[in-house]
Design an enzyme around this catalytic site. Structure first.
Site, PDB file in Angstrom:
ATOM      1  N   ARG A   1      -0.486   2.449  -1.689  1.00 48.52           N
ATOM      2  CA  ARG A   1      -0.579   1.390  -2.304  1.00 48.52           C
ATOM      3  C   ARG A   1      -1.822   1.375  -2.870  1.00 48.52           C
ATOM      4  O   ARG A   1      -2.837   1.504  -2.343  1.00 48.52           O
ATOM      5  CB  ARG A   1      -0.329   0.469  -1.154  1.00 48.52           C
ATOM      6  CG  ARG A   1      -1.263   0.314  -0.178  1.00 48.52           C
ATOM      7  CD  ARG A   1      -0.960  -0.943   0.591  1.00 48.52           C
ATOM      8  NE  ARG A   1      -2.136  -1.188   1.804  1.00 48.52           N
ATOM      9  CZ  ARG A   1      -3.260  -1.218   1.975  1.00 48.52           C
ATOM     10  NH1 ARG A   1      -4.033  -1.887   1.165  1.00 48.52           N
ATOM     11  NH2 ARG A   1      -3.961  -1.197   2.923  1.00 48.52           N
TER      12      ARG A   1
ATOM     13  N   HIS B   1      -3.783  -4.558   0.890  1.00 44.94           N
ATOM     14  CA  HIS B   1      -2.662  -4.631   1.800  1.00 44.94           C
ATOM     15  C   HIS B   1      -1.979  -6.106   1.492  1.00 44.94           C
ATOM     16  O   HIS B   1      -0.772  -6.308   1.385  1.00 44.94           O
ATOM     17  CB  HIS B   1      -3.453  -4.872   3.198  1.00 44.94           C
ATOM     18  CG  HIS B   1      -2.338  -5.226   4.281  1.00 44.94           C
ATOM     19  ND1 HIS B   1      -1.237  -4.323   4.436  1.00 44.94           N
ATOM     20  CD2 HIS B   1      -2.081  -6.476   4.752  1.00 44.94           C
ATOM     21  CE1 HIS B   1      -0.669  -4.818   5.502  1.00 44.94           C
ATOM     22  NE2 HIS B   1      -0.853  -6.203   5.783  1.00 44.94           N
TER      23      HIS B   1
ATOM     24  N   TYR C   1     -12.596  -0.357   3.294  1.00 46.70           N
ATOM     25  CA  TYR C   1     -12.180   0.816   4.435  1.00 46.70           C
ATOM     26  C   TYR C   1     -12.074   2.140   3.319  1.00 46.70           C
ATOM     27  O   TYR C   1     -11.102   3.123   4.016  1.00 46.70           O
ATOM     28  CB  TYR C   1     -11.142   0.288   4.985  1.00 46.70           C
ATOM     29  CG  TYR C   1      -9.784  -0.334   4.480  1.00 46.70           C
ATOM     30  CD1 TYR C   1      -8.876   0.379   3.949  1.00 46.70           C
ATOM     31  CD2 TYR C   1      -9.892  -1.939   4.622  1.00 46.70           C
ATOM     32  CE1 TYR C   1      -7.689  -0.056   3.417  1.00 46.70           C
ATOM     33  CE2 TYR C   1      -8.689  -2.507   3.804  1.00 46.70           C
ATOM     34  CZ  TYR C   1      -7.767  -1.804   3.170  1.00 46.70           C
ATOM     35  OH  TYR C   1      -6.751  -2.068   2.753  1.00 46.70           O
TER      36      TYR C   1
END
Length: 370
Positions: free
Chosen positions: A251, A255, A264
């Protein structure tokens, strides 16, 4: 062990576009899959923009995963059942749910969760992995009833750590149900990388413990996804039991629209996966095979934009949802407490409406004196 993106690069390099036009997929089908991926991306990007503008609620982007969405939807038959996650708007739409219905869903409207009677799609599952036992149950029901129907359940790499995943896999293997479990391994469960999700080399190999086949495919290649799902559906329909398909994908965005992926993962990692973008990848193949040109590309983009714009217009033209809808579908028969709460809400809203009318009248009167 090679990084997933390197494995995807090796898989993509095995296909030389000019020399390997698929003989098992028609030209029209290849072109249509490309058009659908463009439409799904346009829908996705517009939804992100709508959320940023406060016109819909939190939204989970799927950009980068279009090959999975489109490959699955094209491989399923009309009678097959689809059990989506919250990130599968593309597959849901392509399997028959109207786009404007999806827009209403992300706008927080209860009518957006209502699937047309002739469409075999389960409502989107926001809890992680809960849709997998549902898919397994539908497949088992089809087997018990002798119905030619396969159930496909989407899930992500993070869902493989949930108990529902193991329950569904074990039951499906024991009872040999006609199911396909499709993992979109996009490398992260929110911020948790795959390396912290499992010690197994692949997710596909987990199927072996449950007594059925596991397959790993390049999830950035719509042709590979289509072939893998088509084979699994045919096998299940013929009594061959379930299959677990792991599609390596990524992706590109967050998220959800409330997430910051820079916390992250690195830009270098995202850029490496961008090189495997499924849309320009298939477009390049279509051009090499003489099936696509600039005029078609421009028309495709224009059509996709028009379709999404029309769905947005329909969403925003829909009448407001009556507040009492909050109390429907909680129980088959509403409890006395729910009825009391509903009545209290309606009284409160009526008083507020009356107060606003009085304030408006008073304001007009004051204006007249001035």
């Amino acid at each position: 062990m090679a990084r997933p993106v390197e494995q995807v690069k090796r898989a993509s390099n095995q296909l030389h576009a000019a020399d390997n036009k698929p003989g098992d997929i028609s030209d029209a089908a290849l072109v249509e899959m490309y058009r659908q991926m463009v439409l799904v991306r346009q829908f996705d990007r517009r939804c992100v923009a709508l959320q940023r503008a406060g016109r819909i609620g939190t939204y989970p982007p799927c950009e980068g995963q279009e090959a999975c969405q489109v490959g699955v939807a094209n491989a399923l038959r009309r009678q097959d059942f689809l059990f989506p996650t919250y990130r599968d708007s593309g597959a849901v739409m392509l399997h028959g749910v109207p786009m404007e219905r999806l827009m209403l869903y992300w706008n927080g409207r209860p009518e957006g969760a209502v699937v047309p009677d002739d469409v075999n799609v389960f409502p989107m599952a926001v809890p992680i992995a809960t849709q997998l036992p549902h898919a397994m149950g539908a497949a088992w029901a089809a087997k018990l009833r002798g119905v030619d129907q396969v159930a496909l359940g989407f899930f992500g790499d993070g869902a493989s750590s949930e108990g529902d995943f193991h329950v569904a896999m074990n039951f499906a293997g024991v009872f040999h149900v006609p199911a396909v479990f499709f993992c979109q391994n996009n490398q992260y469960a929110i911020s948790v990388p795959l390396s912290r999700q499992t010690a197994s080399e692949t997710i596909a190999q987990k199927a072996e413990a449950y007594g059925f086949e596991g397959v790993r495919v390049d999830g950035c290649d719509v042709i590979a996804v289509y072939r893998a799902v088509q084979a699994a559906v045919e096998k299940a329909a013929q009594g061959g039991g379930p299959t677990l398909i792991e599609a390596l994908t990524y992706r590109y965005g967050a998220h959800t629209t409330s997430d910051d992926p820079t916390k992250y993962r690195t830009a270098q990692e995202t850029d490496a996966w961008r090189e495997q973008d499924p849309i320009p990848r298939l477009q390049g193949q279509l051009r090499a095979w003489g099936l696509w040109d600039d005029e078609q590309e421009n028309a495709c983009l224009t059509e996709a934009d028009a379709l999404v714009s029309s769905a947005i217009t329909a969403m925003e033209a829909a009448p407001p949802t009556p507040p009492e809808k909050l109390f429907e579908h909680i129980y088959k028969e509403p409890t006395a407490k729910l009825i009391r709460q509903r009545d209290e809400l309606l009284v409160m809203l009526e008083r507020r409406k009356q107060s606003e009318v009085e304030q408006s009248a008073a304001a007009r009167g004051e204006g007249g004196k001035q």
